[in-house]
Design an enzyme around this catalytic site. Structure first.
Site, PDB file in Angstrom:
ATOM      1  N   LYS A  14       0.818  -1.207   0.000  1.00  0.00           N
ATOM      2  CA  LYS A  14       0.000   0.000   0.000  1.00  0.00           C
ATOM      3  C   LYS A  14       0.858   1.266   0.000  1.00  0.00           C
ATOM      4  O   LYS A  14       0.461   2.291  -0.576  1.00  0.00           O
ATOM      5  CB  LYS A  14      -0.929  -0.013   1.213  1.00  0.00           C
ATOM      6  CG  LYS A  14      -2.156  -0.876   0.998  1.00  0.00           C
ATOM      7  CD  LYS A  14      -3.077  -0.229  -0.003  1.00  0.00           C
ATOM      8  CE  LYS A  14      -3.652  -1.253  -0.947  1.00  0.00           C
ATOM      9  NZ  LYS A  14      -4.109  -0.678  -2.205  1.00  0.00           N
ATOM     10  N   PHE A  42       5.174  -8.329  16.431  1.00  0.00           N
ATOM     11  CA  PHE A  42       5.159  -7.698  15.118  1.00  0.00           C
ATOM     12  C   PHE A  42       5.847  -6.340  15.253  1.00  0.00           C
ATOM     13  O   PHE A  42       5.222  -5.302  15.165  1.00  0.00           O
ATOM     14  CB  PHE A  42       3.721  -7.554  14.633  1.00  0.00           C
ATOM     15  CG  PHE A  42       3.559  -7.076  13.204  1.00  0.00           C
ATOM     16  CD1 PHE A  42       4.642  -6.865  12.355  1.00  0.00           C
ATOM     17  CD2 PHE A  42       2.283  -6.828  12.696  1.00  0.00           C
ATOM     18  CE1 PHE A  42       4.474  -6.422  11.061  1.00  0.00           C
ATOM     19  CE2 PHE A  42       2.092  -6.394  11.393  1.00  0.00           C
ATOM     20  CZ  PHE A  42       3.189  -6.184  10.573  1.00  0.00           C
ATOM     21  N   ARG A  53      -0.352  -5.148  -5.937  1.00  0.00           N
ATOM     22  CA  ARG A  53      -0.411  -6.529  -5.441  1.00  0.00           C
ATOM     23  C   ARG A  53      -1.587  -6.784  -4.508  1.00  0.00           C
ATOM     24  O   ARG A  53      -1.735  -7.886  -3.995  1.00  0.00           O
ATOM     25  CB  ARG A  53       0.894  -6.899  -4.713  1.00  0.00           C
ATOM     26  CG  ARG A  53       1.974  -7.373  -5.636  1.00  0.00           C
ATOM     27  CD  ARG A  53       2.972  -8.259  -4.936  1.00  0.00           C
ATOM     28  NE  ARG A  53       3.599  -7.634  -3.794  1.00  0.00           N
ATOM     29  CZ  ARG A  53       4.826  -7.954  -3.371  1.00  0.00           C
ATOM     30  NH1 ARG A  53       5.533  -8.867  -4.020  1.00  0.00           N
ATOM     31  NH2 ARG A  53       5.345  -7.364  -2.313  1.00  0.00           N
ATOM     32  N   LYS A  54      -2.423  -5.798  -4.265  1.00  0.00           N
ATOM     33  CA  LYS A  54      -3.536  -5.984  -3.337  1.00  0.00           C
ATOM     34  C   LYS A  54      -4.867  -5.735  -4.046  1.00  0.00           C
ATOM     35  O   LYS A  54      -5.717  -4.976  -3.591  1.00  0.00           O
ATOM     36  CB  LYS A  54      -3.365  -5.056  -2.128  1.00  0.00           C
ATOM     37  CG  LYS A  54      -2.269  -5.522  -1.178  1.00  0.00           C
ATOM     38  CD  LYS A  54      -2.640  -6.812  -0.488  1.00  0.00           C
ATOM     39  CE  LYS A  54      -1.525  -7.368   0.382  1.00  0.00           C
ATOM     40  NZ  LYS A  54      -0.470  -8.025  -0.398  1.00  0.00           N
ATOM     41  N   LYS A  82      -2.172   4.308 -12.509  1.00  0.00           N
ATOM     42  CA  LYS A  82      -2.685   4.334 -13.882  1.00  0.00           C
ATOM     43  C   LYS A  82      -3.662   5.491 -14.069  1.00  0.00           C
ATOM     44  O   LYS A  82      -4.596   5.646 -13.278  1.00  0.00           O
ATOM     45  CB  LYS A  82      -3.388   3.020 -14.204  1.00  0.00           C
ATOM     46  CG  LYS A  82      -2.474   1.805 -14.148  1.00  0.00           C
ATOM     47  CD  LYS A  82      -3.246   0.519 -14.417  1.00  0.00           C
ATOM     48  CE  LYS A  82      -2.328  -0.698 -14.324  1.00  0.00           C
ATOM     49  NZ  LYS A  82      -3.065  -1.962 -14.535  1.00  0.00           N
ATOM     50  N   LYS A 114      -6.501   4.170 -18.905  1.00  0.00           N
ATOM     51  CA  LYS A 114      -6.346   2.734 -18.680  1.00  0.00           C
ATOM     52  C   LYS A 114      -7.657   2.190 -18.135  1.00  0.00           C
ATOM     53  O   LYS A 114      -8.039   2.468 -16.997  1.00  0.00           O
ATOM     54  CB  LYS A 114      -5.222   2.441 -17.687  1.00  0.00           C
ATOM     55  CG  LYS A 114      -3.825   2.436 -18.272  1.00  0.00           C
ATOM     56  CD  LYS A 114      -3.335   3.816 -18.584  1.00  0.00           C
ATOM     57  CE  LYS A 114      -1.865   3.796 -18.995  1.00  0.00           C
ATOM     58  NZ  LYS A 114      -1.415   5.141 -19.413  1.00  0.00           N
ATOM     59  N   ASP A 143      -8.342  -0.653 -17.121  1.00  0.00           N
ATOM     60  CA  ASP A 143      -8.158  -1.444 -15.906  1.00  0.00           C
ATOM     61  C   ASP A 143      -8.733  -0.707 -14.709  1.00  0.00           C
ATOM     62  O   ASP A 143      -9.349  -1.305 -13.828  1.00  0.00           O
ATOM     63  CB  ASP A 143      -6.661  -1.686 -15.636  1.00  0.00           C
ATOM     64  CG  ASP A 143      -6.124  -2.888 -16.370  1.00  0.00           C
ATOM     65  OD1 ASP A 143      -6.915  -3.670 -16.910  1.00  0.00           O
ATOM     66  OD2 ASP A 143      -4.890  -3.045 -16.404  1.00  0.00           O
TER      67      ASP A 143
END
Length: 404
Positions: free
Chosen positions: A26, A253, A267-268, A288, A292, A294
């Site tokens: 992100k 963590f 990637r998410k 983008k 585009k 997409d």
């Protein structure tokens, strides 16, 4: 997404996840969209495909930018500003020291942005095949999906909607300093039990949140349940005594961000959309420009689906749009209402074709997409949040009239 059948065939469990603004992927999405926004400020007709990669002490931006404005200074301006944009995004998220996961001020930076392919550009600007002369063509081929359902006020599936809401609450408490030991990286997951299409209870909640090294696991668990999970989810009425909580289930963590896991733009895609409920065409959004499809056609498909449900023509709707590169109209439009339609499905499909202009230029015009509005989309989901034009339900009356 996980779907698990119970003994009652009408009941099943559905799981979706979200990630916070500090998740490495992100971070990259936000940098790419911040660079896109700057390009659109310089030239609303800019064509941008900007990718970002981040790992320990390192950020790389690359991809293609084509300015339609002939001002020769524009490529030089964005080349100079890309680094400061990337560093500002990282610092605003909270990546301000190496031990947090990245030092946005001091990390190594590399710029590999370059000009857009002239072959692609000619099809988009209407200088390709003679039969499409002067018409804006799609920036790529592919299929895009939009989805809406009446499970939540935002007309989003409940698992992804509540996963986002949990991390938005954590975001608020971290930036306000109310929970001082929270660090930027975070993930959430919500599992909901359904009876048919109706959510009936929350079966499990998972939150993994990066933290400072000195805080105990017991404090983390108690604080996240009491100050994040319960305030967000108790008003839903879906929590019960059997709801399971998994808080930082590895036990620690501290190492997070790009230092813990490399990040990459795009990637998410399931986090960005509907959490796995509904199909996905495979194309990512961030970095983008709206030529585009997409991105822009996925926004349009959501706009259509949401208006169908808001008009009470169906309880859930999925819309597919498909395009060929350089071609100025969709090659197909499909509407699926999963048997929940209130009027004949063919009437809904015909109404969609009458009411919505799904050409690439029509989408951009309808949703006013040639504006620097994209960085806020890059975390906590592109759908189900007010303020974005594809979330408007201003076509309800037109759709109702068209189906009569």
């Amino acid at each position: 997404m996980a779907s698990i059948q119970s003994n009652n065939h009408n009941h099943y469990l559905l799981t979706s996840e979200s990630v916070g603004e500090g998740h490495p992927d992100k971070l990259c999405d936000q940098i790419s969209d911040a660079i896109l926004d700057r390009c659109l400020e310089l030239d609303p007709n800019a064509h941008v495909a900007c990718e970002t990669f981040a790992t320990t002490n390192f950020v790389l931006v690359g991809g293609e930018i084509g300015f339609q404005n002939p001002d020769p200074k524009l490529p030089e301006i964005i080349a100079k500003e890309a680094e400061s944009i990337a560093r500002r995004v990282a610092l605003d998220i909270g990546y301000n020291a190496a031990d947090v996961g990245l030092d946005g001020a001091k990390c190594e930076f590399m710029n590999r942005l370059h000009a857009q392919s002239a072959d692609i550009n000619q099809g988009v600007v209407g200088k390709g095949l003679d039969e499409y002369e002067g018409q804006q063509g799609a920036g790529d081929q592919g299929m895009m999906f939009g989805f809406a359902c009446n499970e939540t006020p935002a007309l989003m599936p409940a698992p992804i909607y509540y996963s986002h809401q949990l991390l938005l609450k954590a975001h608020e408490l971290r930036h306000n300093g109310i929970i001082s030991w929270l660090r930027p990286d975070a993930k959430s997951q919500v599992t909901i039990e359904y009876d048919g299409h109706k959510p009936v209870r929350i079966d499990a909640v998972v939150i993994s949140h990066q933290h400072t090294p000195e805080v105990s696991h017991e404090e983390i668990q108690k604080t996240i349940i009491e100050q994040i999970i319960k305030p967000v989810l108790e008003p839903t009425g879906l929590l019960d005594e059997n709801t399971k909580y998994y808080i930082n289930p590895t036990g620690r963590f501290v190492t997070g961000g790009p230092d813990g896991d490399a990040g990459l733009t795009g990637r998410k895609i399931i986090v960005d959309t509907y959490g796995g409920l509904g199909r996905h065409g495979g194309g990512a959004f961030s970095g983008k420009d709206p030529s585009k499809v997409d991105r822009s056609a996925a926004y349009m498909a959501r706009y259509i689906a949401k208006n169908i449900v808001a008009a009470d023509l169906a309880e859930r709707a999925e819309v597919q749009l498909a395009y060929a590169i350089g071609v100025p109209f969709p090659v197909s439009i499909m509407v699926d209402t999963f048997g929940t339609e209130k009027v004949e499905i063919n009437k809904i499909s015909e109404a969609v074709k009458k009411v919505f202009d799904c050409t690439p230029s029509g989408i951009v015009e309808t949703l006013q997409l040639k504006r620097p509005i994209y960085k806020p989309t890059a975390s906590y989901g592109h759908f189900g949040r007010q303020g974005f034009p594809w979330e408007n339900t201003d076509k309800v009356e037109e759709l109702k009239k068209a189906v009569k």
